[in-house]
Design an enzyme around this catalytic site. Sequence first.
Site, short mmCIF file in Angstrom:
data_model
loop_
_atom_site.label_atom_id
_atom_site.label_comp_id
_atom_site.label_asym_id
_atom_site.label_seq_id
_atom_site.Cartn_x
_atom_site.Cartn_y
_atom_site.Cartn_z
N HIS A 185 6.70 3.36 0.02
CA HIS A 185 6.38 4.82 0.34
C HIS A 185 5.11 5.07 0.63
O HIS A 185 4.02 4.49 0.12
CB HIS A 185 6.65 5.59 -1.06
CG HIS A 185 6.30 6.90 -0.85
ND1 HIS A 185 7.27 8.04 -0.52
CD2 HIS A 185 5.11 7.72 -1.03
CE1 HIS A 185 6.80 9.07 -0.47
NE2 HIS A 185 5.32 9.01 -0.71
N CYS A 186 4.83 5.68 1.88
CA CYS A 186 3.43 5.68 2.66
C CYS A 186 3.03 7.16 2.50
O CYS A 186 3.51 7.96 2.86
CB CYS A 186 3.44 5.38 4.29
SG CYS A 186 1.93 5.71 4.92
N VAL A 187 1.79 7.34 1.72
CA VAL A 187 1.11 8.62 1.47
C VAL A 187 0.50 9.17 2.64
O VAL A 187 0.45 10.22 2.83
CB VAL A 187 0.05 8.29 0.43
CG1 VAL A 187 0.64 7.89 -0.96
CG2 VAL A 187 -1.03 7.61 0.68
#
Length: 427
Positions: A185-187
């Site tokens: 998951h990439c912020v």
Amino acid sequence: MGVLTQIALGVLAISFMTFVAFFGRLPALRHTPIAWMHRAIWVSIPGAILAVDQRLTSGRLAAGLGRFGAYVVYGRHPTVLIFFFLLLSVGEYMYLPGVWPRLSFLHKFFGGISIVLPYLFLYLAAHGDPGVVNPSSHARYMSHYPYDFVLFHPGQACRTCGLLKPPRSKHCSVCKRCVHKMDHHCVFINNCVGYDNQHWFVLLLLSTATLTMYGAVLGLGVVAEAARTQDPAFALWKPAAWPWHRYLVLLTFGIQDDVGVGSVTLLALMTSPLVWGLLAYHVYLIYGGTTTNESMKWQDWQLEMTDGCAFKRALPLDRARDPRCEAPFTRWPVDPVQVLVRTEDGTPPPPTSALGVGDWERVWHLRDVENLYDLGFWDNLVDVFVPNYPFRQTAEGANADLERGKKRRANKATKTPLAPSLVAAAT
């Protein structure tokens, strides 16, 4: 200390702390000062603060800050995405007025493309479906890959979504959904990176890395041009006969001649290596036929192997698939030929346990285990950049494709991941 110096030091400090946060947990840096600083920043210092807070407020302050920090870091909100967008747009607003009029037509053409592409790929990566597993997409994703009986086993259901997990899928605790071929998951994109948007994410890294490097090179040219107004002999590479004082004075003048260009050039110089590092890591993952999530699983297996608790044996080639939890046919050109298990006490499992035929063989190294999802660099690239590519067109061509996949991987051992938590910690 001048304003420009303060900005430069601030950017340098942020870049260094970002590097420590991104790379501090790498196994390759486990016994280096970077790892020690990472432990100090994320373990030792917080532990001391928690101890003090426990004495003063019975832990209430730390609990509140922890909830806020968890929301900022792990919550699904666009804060970091907006920050990334503003970093690009504001930087270009400060940089372009001083650089654009000096560029040739060719530089303006390629520079304009370099400016536009990160925004395009950011939108596609952030807005696109990463490969969410739901009732409508479940059957399609189940047929993409076979279970490898090493990292992924049939029959495992997601306790949250209630669906059988397709091979290479993982439930995202931030998005609260299962994602096919989950990487992380990439912020920075406020989204997961998975099967259906991994190619956009890699292109985002490539375009951003190119933009920062291109901007840094052009900006240094402008800085050098300004410095030469004071001394025509100035060069970015310090002349050997010059004292450092003379060189730094002229360099500082060149940077301060246009603060917007100078500060953004420094920012590009400091951040470009980080972006190129992330890009190189993802290219390495593609080369190895794995993902960030899977590389962490491989690292766990390496620990089990080091302890002597991992065993493998062959799977029969004519194994019948279980129709209750396996797709009858997949597009992948190779099928599993082994099963890998772990035991608590380091003794081989009973001959009648688990799947497979033959005797159990103790495994000490990852190179002794086949990575089913590694077809070779070119086919791995095709799998990423050509979604739903039919590697195995028909059942009649399966044997030929199987042999092709095996030959491509015959001399390619499973790679021990150098950075299993890089992207998970970084983005």
